[in-house]
Design a protein around this motif. Structure first.
Motif, short mmCIF file in Angstrom:
data_model
loop_
_atom_site.label_atom_id
_atom_site.label_comp_id
_atom_site.label_asym_id
_atom_site.label_seq_id
_atom_site.Cartn_x
_atom_site.Cartn_y
_atom_site.Cartn_z
N GLY A 1 68.55 6.04 -14.89
CA GLY A 1 67.63 6.43 -15.95
C GLY A 1 67.71 7.89 -16.30
N SER A 2 66.67 8.33 -16.97
CA SER A 2 66.60 9.71 -17.43
C SER A 2 65.14 10.11 -17.52
CB SER A 2 67.28 9.83 -18.79
OG SER A 2 67.44 11.19 -19.15
N ALA A 3 64.91 11.35 -17.94
CA ALA A 3 63.54 11.86 -18.06
C ALA A 3 63.43 12.75 -19.29
CB ALA A 3 63.16 12.65 -16.81
N LEU A 4 62.31 12.62 -19.97
CA LEU A 4 61.97 13.46 -21.12
C LEU A 4 60.60 14.06 -20.87
CD1 LEU A 4 62.83 10.91 -23.96
CD2 LEU A 4 64.28 12.79 -23.17
N PHE A 5 60.35 15.23 -21.44
CA PHE A 5 59.02 15.79 -21.27
C PHE A 5 58.71 16.72 -22.44
CE2 PHE A 5 61.24 19.51 -20.16
CZ PHE A 5 60.34 20.58 -20.18
N ILE A 6 57.40 16.94 -22.62
CA ILE A 6 56.95 18.01 -23.51
C ILE A 6 55.88 18.79 -22.78
CG2 ILE A 6 57.42 16.78 -25.68
CD1 ILE A 6 54.25 16.42 -25.80
N GLU A 7 55.81 20.07 -23.06
CA GLU A 7 54.69 20.90 -22.63
C GLU A 7 54.11 21.51 -23.89
OE1 GLU A 7 55.35 22.38 -18.07
OE2 GLU A 7 55.75 23.80 -19.68
N SER A 8 52.80 21.42 -24.05
CA SER A 8 52.20 21.91 -25.29
C SER A 8 50.70 22.07 -25.12
CB SER A 8 52.47 20.92 -26.43
OG SER A 8 51.70 19.75 -26.27
N ARG A 9 50.06 22.56 -26.18
CA ARG A 9 48.61 22.50 -26.25
C ARG A 9 48.22 21.03 -26.44
NH1 ARG A 9 47.23 26.48 -31.04
NH2 ARG A 9 48.85 25.17 -31.94
N ILE A 10 47.06 20.67 -25.96
CA ILE A 10 46.64 19.28 -26.06
C ILE A 10 46.63 18.81 -27.50
CG2 ILE A 10 44.67 17.72 -25.69
CD1 ILE A 10 44.07 19.35 -23.14
N LYS A 11 46.17 19.64 -28.41
CA LYS A 11 46.04 19.21 -29.81
C LYS A 11 47.39 18.94 -30.48
CE LYS A 11 45.83 23.65 -32.24
NZ LYS A 11 45.05 24.43 -33.21
N ASP A 12 48.46 19.48 -29.94
CA ASP A 12 49.80 19.26 -30.52
C ASP A 12 50.57 18.15 -29.81
OD1 ASP A 12 49.38 21.44 -32.23
OD2 ASP A 12 50.12 22.86 -30.71
N SER A 13 50.04 17.64 -28.73
CA SER A 13 50.84 16.80 -27.84
C SER A 13 51.22 15.44 -28.43
CB SER A 13 50.11 16.60 -26.51
OG SER A 13 48.85 15.99 -26.73
N LEU B 1 50.33 24.68 -14.96
CA LEU B 1 51.38 24.50 -15.94
C LEU B 1 51.58 25.79 -16.74
CD1 LEU B 1 50.30 21.00 -17.33
CD2 LEU B 1 51.87 21.49 -15.45
N ASN B 2 52.63 25.80 -17.55
CA ASN B 2 52.88 26.94 -18.43
C ASN B 2 52.01 26.90 -19.67
OD1 ASN B 2 54.98 28.00 -16.81
ND2 ASN B 2 56.38 26.47 -17.63
N THR B 3 51.43 25.73 -19.95
CA THR B 3 50.55 25.57 -21.10
C THR B 3 49.46 24.58 -20.71
OG1 THR B 3 50.50 25.08 -23.46
CG2 THR B 3 52.02 23.79 -22.12
N GLU B 4 48.75 24.00 -21.69
CA GLU B 4 47.61 23.14 -21.37
C GLU B 4 48.01 21.78 -20.81
OE1 GLU B 4 44.31 24.58 -24.67
OE2 GLU B 4 45.46 22.76 -25.06
N PHE B 5 49.13 21.24 -21.29
CA PHE B 5 49.41 19.83 -21.03
C PHE B 5 50.91 19.58 -20.93
CE2 PHE B 5 50.42 15.65 -22.95
CZ PHE B 5 49.80 14.83 -22.02
N ARG B 6 51.27 18.65 -20.05
CA ARG B 6 52.66 18.17 -19.98
C ARG B 6 52.64 16.65 -19.88
NH1 ARG B 6 55.39 21.01 -15.70
NH2 ARG B 6 54.82 19.49 -14.11
N VAL B 7 53.53 16.01 -20.62
CA VAL B 7 53.76 14.58 -20.41
C VAL B 7 55.21 14.42 -19.98
CG1 VAL B 7 54.25 14.17 -22.87
CG2 VAL B 7 53.63 12.26 -21.39
N MET B 8 55.39 13.68 -18.89
CA MET B 8 56.72 13.39 -18.35
C MET B 8 56.96 11.90 -18.49
SD MET B 8 59.53 14.33 -16.80
CE MET B 8 59.11 15.99 -16.27
N LEU B 9 58.07 11.54 -19.10
CA LEU B 9 58.45 10.14 -19.24
C LEU B 9 59.76 9.92 -18.51
CD1 LEU B 9 58.10 7.32 -20.47
CD2 LEU B 9 59.37 8.13 -22.48
N ILE B 10 59.72 9.09 -17.50
CA ILE B 10 60.92 8.70 -16.75
C ILE B 10 61.21 7.24 -17.14
CG2 ILE B 10 61.96 8.36 -14.48
CD1 ILE B 10 59.89 10.46 -13.45
#
Length: 197
Positions: A104-116, A184-193
């Motif tokens: 598999g693989s992994a994708l992620f974003i780190e952002s402010r919650i309102k932009d996530s 975290l570096n910002t408010e929110f991170r989502v990690m998808l594996i």
């Protein structure tokens, strides 16, 4: 007597002459789950079907351009849902079932919650072909410990998960959880594996 290890992470390059020897040493020590993380090089991008994980192993191929940072986040997020208090509990057997014997693989974003939500939709769209071909997903939401996300986190997490469920196959396996005590570096991170057999 051989020690038994439940969960081991191996990070390296398949081109490293010691990589395969170290992997065999880990697997020979009766490891319950080995998560092998390697850069997704040009060679692998066109030949992923040649990777044959051991029956107690998962191969995760990570974007070569941001390999170190994504790898750290993957390890941190998997460990966080196993070791820290979470909104929805994921235990070791869930992680193992989603990963073992798969590539598999992994994708992620780190952002402010309102932009996530917008950013997560964008990253799903950019990787849609790989995601559609996958059949097992781990979705981990992390809120920075300074963010008061207690009231909104469940609704926000549902919104994130709905974006994923809108693009995956109906018979896919998906587990998800959330923690709010990471730094975290910002408010929110989502990690998808995401993985496939």
């Amino acid at each position: 007597m051989i020690s038994k290890y439940d969960l081991v992470f191996l990070v390296g390059s398949i081109e490293d002459k010691y990589f395969w020897s170290v992997r065999e040493l880990i697997l020979s020590n009766n490891t319950d789950l080995l998560i092998t993380i390697v850069p997704d090089t040009l060679q692998l991008k066109h030949n992923k079907s040649s990777i044959k994980p051991h029956s107690t192993e998962s191969f995760l191929l990570i974007d070569n351009s941001n390999f170190s940072f994504i790898t750290i986040c993957v390890i941190q997020d998997i460990c966080s849902v196993l070791l820290l208090p979470t909104l929805i509990c994921i235990d070791y057997s869930d992680i193992k079932q989603a990963l073992i014997g798969r590539v598999g693989s992994a994708l992620f974003i780190e952002s402010r919650i309102k932009d996530s939500i917008k950013l997560f939709k964008k990253i799903l769209s950019e990787h849609l072909n790989d995601i559609i071909l996958s059949n097992s997903f781990i979705l981990i939401n992390s809120y920075d410990y300074t963010v008061d996300a207690s009231d909104a986190s469940f609704e926000h997490m549902e919104n994130i998960s709905e974006q994923l469920f809108s693009v995956i196959k109906e018979d896919s396996e998906a587990i998800w959880s959330s923690t709010d005590i990471q730094k975290l570096n910002t408010e929110f991170r989502v990690m998808l594996i995401f993985t496939k057999n």
